[in-house]
Design a protein around this motif. Structure first.
Motif, PDB file in Angstrom:
ATOM      1  N   ASP A   1       0.840  -1.196   0.000  1.00 30.57           N
ATOM      2  CA  ASP A   1       0.000   0.000   0.000  1.00 30.57           C
ATOM      3  C   ASP A   1       0.880   1.254   0.000  1.00 30.57           C
ATOM      4  O   ASP A   1       0.535   2.261  -0.634  1.00 30.57           O
ATOM      5  CB  ASP A   1      -0.917  -0.015   1.225  1.00 30.57           C
TER       6      ASP A   1
ATOM      7  N   PHE B   1       1.823   2.128  -3.541  1.00 32.31           N
ATOM      8  CA  PHE B   1       0.825   2.856  -4.317  1.00 32.31           C
ATOM      9  C   PHE B   1       1.027   4.360  -4.146  1.00 32.31           C
ATOM     10  O   PHE B   1       1.040   5.123  -5.115  1.00 32.31           O
ATOM     11  CB  PHE B   1      -0.591   2.492  -3.844  1.00 32.31           C
TER      12      PHE B   1
ATOM     13  N   GLN C   1     -11.954   2.978  -0.209  1.00 29.42           N
ATOM     14  CA  GLN C   1     -11.992   2.036  -1.322  1.00 29.42           C
ATOM     15  C   GLN C   1     -13.348   2.078  -2.019  1.00 29.42           C
ATOM     16  O   GLN C   1     -13.423   2.052  -3.254  1.00 29.42           O
ATOM     17  CB  GLN C   1     -11.712   0.618  -0.815  1.00 29.42           C
TER      18      GLN C   1
ATOM     19  N   HIS D   1      -6.299   5.977  -3.005  1.00 36.51           N
ATOM     20  CA  HIS D   1      -4.902   6.275  -3.334  1.00 36.51           C
ATOM     21  C   HIS D   1      -4.777   7.567  -4.129  1.00 36.51           C
ATOM     22  O   HIS D   1      -3.918   7.689  -4.998  1.00 36.51           O
ATOM     23  CB  HIS D   1      -4.280   5.106  -4.107  1.00 36.51           C
TER      24      HIS D   1
ATOM     25  N   TYR E   1       9.436  -1.978  -5.846  1.00 38.89           N
ATOM     26  CA  TYR E   1       8.671  -0.950  -6.545  1.00 38.89           C
ATOM     27  C   TYR E   1       8.825  -1.076  -8.055  1.00 38.89           C
ATOM     28  O   TYR E   1       7.848  -1.022  -8.812  1.00 38.89           O
ATOM     29  CB  TYR E   1       9.131   0.439  -6.088  1.00 38.89           C
TER      30      TYR E   1
ATOM     31  N   GLN F   1       5.854  -2.086 -10.526  1.00 32.78           N
ATOM     32  CA  GLN F   1       5.368  -0.800 -11.014  1.00 32.78           C
ATOM     33  C   GLN F   1       4.218  -0.955 -12.014  1.00 32.78           C
ATOM     34  O   GLN F   1       3.228  -0.245 -11.952  1.00 32.78           O
ATOM     35  CB  GLN F   1       6.510  -0.018 -11.644  1.00 32.78           C
TER      36      GLN F   1
ATOM     37  N   LEU G   1       1.026  -2.792 -10.038  1.00 37.86           N
ATOM     38  CA  LEU G   1       0.388  -2.200  -8.862  1.00 37.86           C
ATOM     39  C   LEU G   1      -1.036  -1.739  -9.150  1.00 37.86           C
ATOM     40  O   LEU G   1      -1.939  -1.932  -8.353  1.00 37.86           O
ATOM     41  CB  LEU G   1       1.225  -1.013  -8.359  1.00 37.86           C
ATOM     42  N   GLY G   2      -1.204  -1.117 -10.330  1.00 35.45           N
ATOM     43  CA  GLY G   2      -2.519  -0.589 -10.663  1.00 35.45           C
ATOM     44  C   GLY G   2      -3.589  -1.648 -10.852  1.00 35.45           C
ATOM     45  O   GLY G   2      -4.779  -1.334 -10.860  1.00 35.45           O
TER      46      GLY G   2
ATOM     47  N   HIS H   1      -8.419   3.148 -10.557  1.00 34.75           N
ATOM     48  CA  HIS H   1      -7.907   2.806  -9.223  1.00 34.75           C
ATOM     49  C   HIS H   1      -6.702   3.655  -8.863  1.00 34.75           C
ATOM     50  O   HIS H   1      -6.605   4.206  -7.782  1.00 34.75           O
ATOM     51  CB  HIS H   1      -7.532   1.329  -9.189  1.00 34.75           C
ATOM     52  N   VAL H   2      -5.773   3.756  -9.804  1.00 36.15           N
ATOM     53  CA  VAL H   2      -4.560   4.504  -9.521  1.00 36.15           C
ATOM     54  C   VAL H   2      -4.850   5.993  -9.465  1.00 36.15           C
ATOM     55  O   VAL H   2      -4.309   6.733  -8.668  1.00 36.15           O
ATOM     56  CB  VAL H   2      -3.485   4.208 -10.591  1.00 36.15           C
TER      57      VAL H   2
END
Length: 341
Positions: free
Chosen positions: A93, A96, A163, A169, A257, A261, A264-265, A334-335
């Motif tokens: 988390d 993100f 959420q 995020h 990360y 990368q 993550l999304g 989401h991102v």
């Protein structure tokens, strides 16, 4: 040396001797210095480099957990592995937010790992302080477990609501108090100046965007530390194991990360999973506190906690991948679209 435990008054003990504490802190500092050496020459991180270091930082805690298991038995071994899994889940988390901050500040690819390292060092220091504060609270406050449980339950509710709203995020750089405060005291250059955080312009010291993003990362470290330390105290009351789980979970974040990368999304349901895990541990802490007062109140064993966490993470990963496969636009939603610097 004895297994850490909390009596009805909240007192804790540690399985680690002072020598083991010093050795462990020395190893952590050595790994941080190694990361500093690797990032001394700014460069874009390739997948091969990121995967190699990620494998190393995943293997390291597994070997350490096996050593704990062999040295002190299955109890501390399961405690460490469960705590590590919780902290690693929460650290994803973190990633993100780091991803959004790096994007919001338009950090050049060659400087991204330097920013991540600063964030990880800041998180290690903050969590070290909070671990010590948490241990003191458990020793001196009979209701400390109840307080930690309440913090986690409140955090779980907030994560769940964010959420549901799709704001879990989002990062608004202009509204961050730390960034606004820095801008108030120092002028900021329009462009990055390599790895320099400040430069002298027109006879005045000015901050570069790199300093702004580092300050923003440090500010988010504070928020995550307040959540993560009580969470792992819900697994074990041993300050040494709490320190070890946090250190191992954070040290590999820089490399992880760059590996995750692109993926993550796609973890669009991770917030639901983290909310469930934190709520579960919050209930576990409350029951532990109540058990110290009323012996008839049941406690949740760590092995059950480990099983619950693994199942929840597996479910949200599968549902996330299915949702993004059926609706590719969900990844972007989401991102989010971070504001321009």
């Amino acid at each position: 040396m004895t297994l850490a435990a909390a009596d009805s008054g909240g007192a804790t003990s540690s399985l680690a001797s002072p020598g083991l504490w010093l050795l462990s802190i020395g190893v952590v500092l050595g790994l941080v210095l190694l990361d500093l050496a690797l990032t001394r020459r700014p460069h874009a991180v390739g997948m091969r480099e990121a995967v190699g270091w990620s494998v190393f930082y995943i293997a390291l805690p597994l070997v350490f957990g096996a050593w704990i298991w062999a040295q002190w038995g299955s109890g501390p071994g399961v405690d460490f592995l469960t705590g590590y899994l919780v902290e690693k889940s929460l650290s994803v988390d973190n990633l993100f937010v780091f991803m959004l901050l790096l994007s919001a500040f338009a950090v050049p690819a060659e400087l991204q790992q330097r920013v991540l390292l600063y964030g990880i060092v800041g998180a290690l220091v903050l969590r070290g302080v909070l671990i010590a504060v948490g241990a003191a609270a458990l020793d001196n406050l009979s209701f400390a477990f109840l307080l930690f449980g309440a913090i986690l339950l409140a955090t779980a509710v907030k994560i769940f609501r964010d959420q549901r709203k799709g704001t879990g995020h989002e990062v608004d750089v202009s509204s961050m108090r730390s960034v606004r405060l820095l801008r108030r005291f120092m002028p900021v250059t329009d462009e990055y100046r390599g790895a320099r955080m400040t430069v002298r312009e027109a006879g005045k010291r000015a901050a570069t965007p790199l300093l702004l993003v580092v300050v923003a990362v440090f500010a988010t470290d504070v928020v995550f530390a307040v959540d993560s330390v009580p969470a792992v105290y819900g697994i074990t009351s041993d300050p040494y194991l709490v320190f070890a789980t946090n250190a191992f979970a954070l040290l590999g974040l820089r490399a992880l990360y760059f590996v995750l990368q692109g993926a993550l999304g796609r973890l669009v349901h991770l917030g639901y999973g983290l909310a469930a895990i934190l709520a579960f541990i919050g209930v576990k802490l409350v029951l532990h506190w109540a058990h110290g007062i009323w012996a008839g109140v049941p406690e949740i064993p760590t092995l059950l906690s480990l099983g619950f966490i693994v199942v929840v993470l597996a479910i949200v990963t599968m549902t996330s991948l299915r949702a993004t496969r059926q609706d590719p636009e969900a990844v972007g939603e989401h991102v989010g679209s971070p504001p321009a610097r």
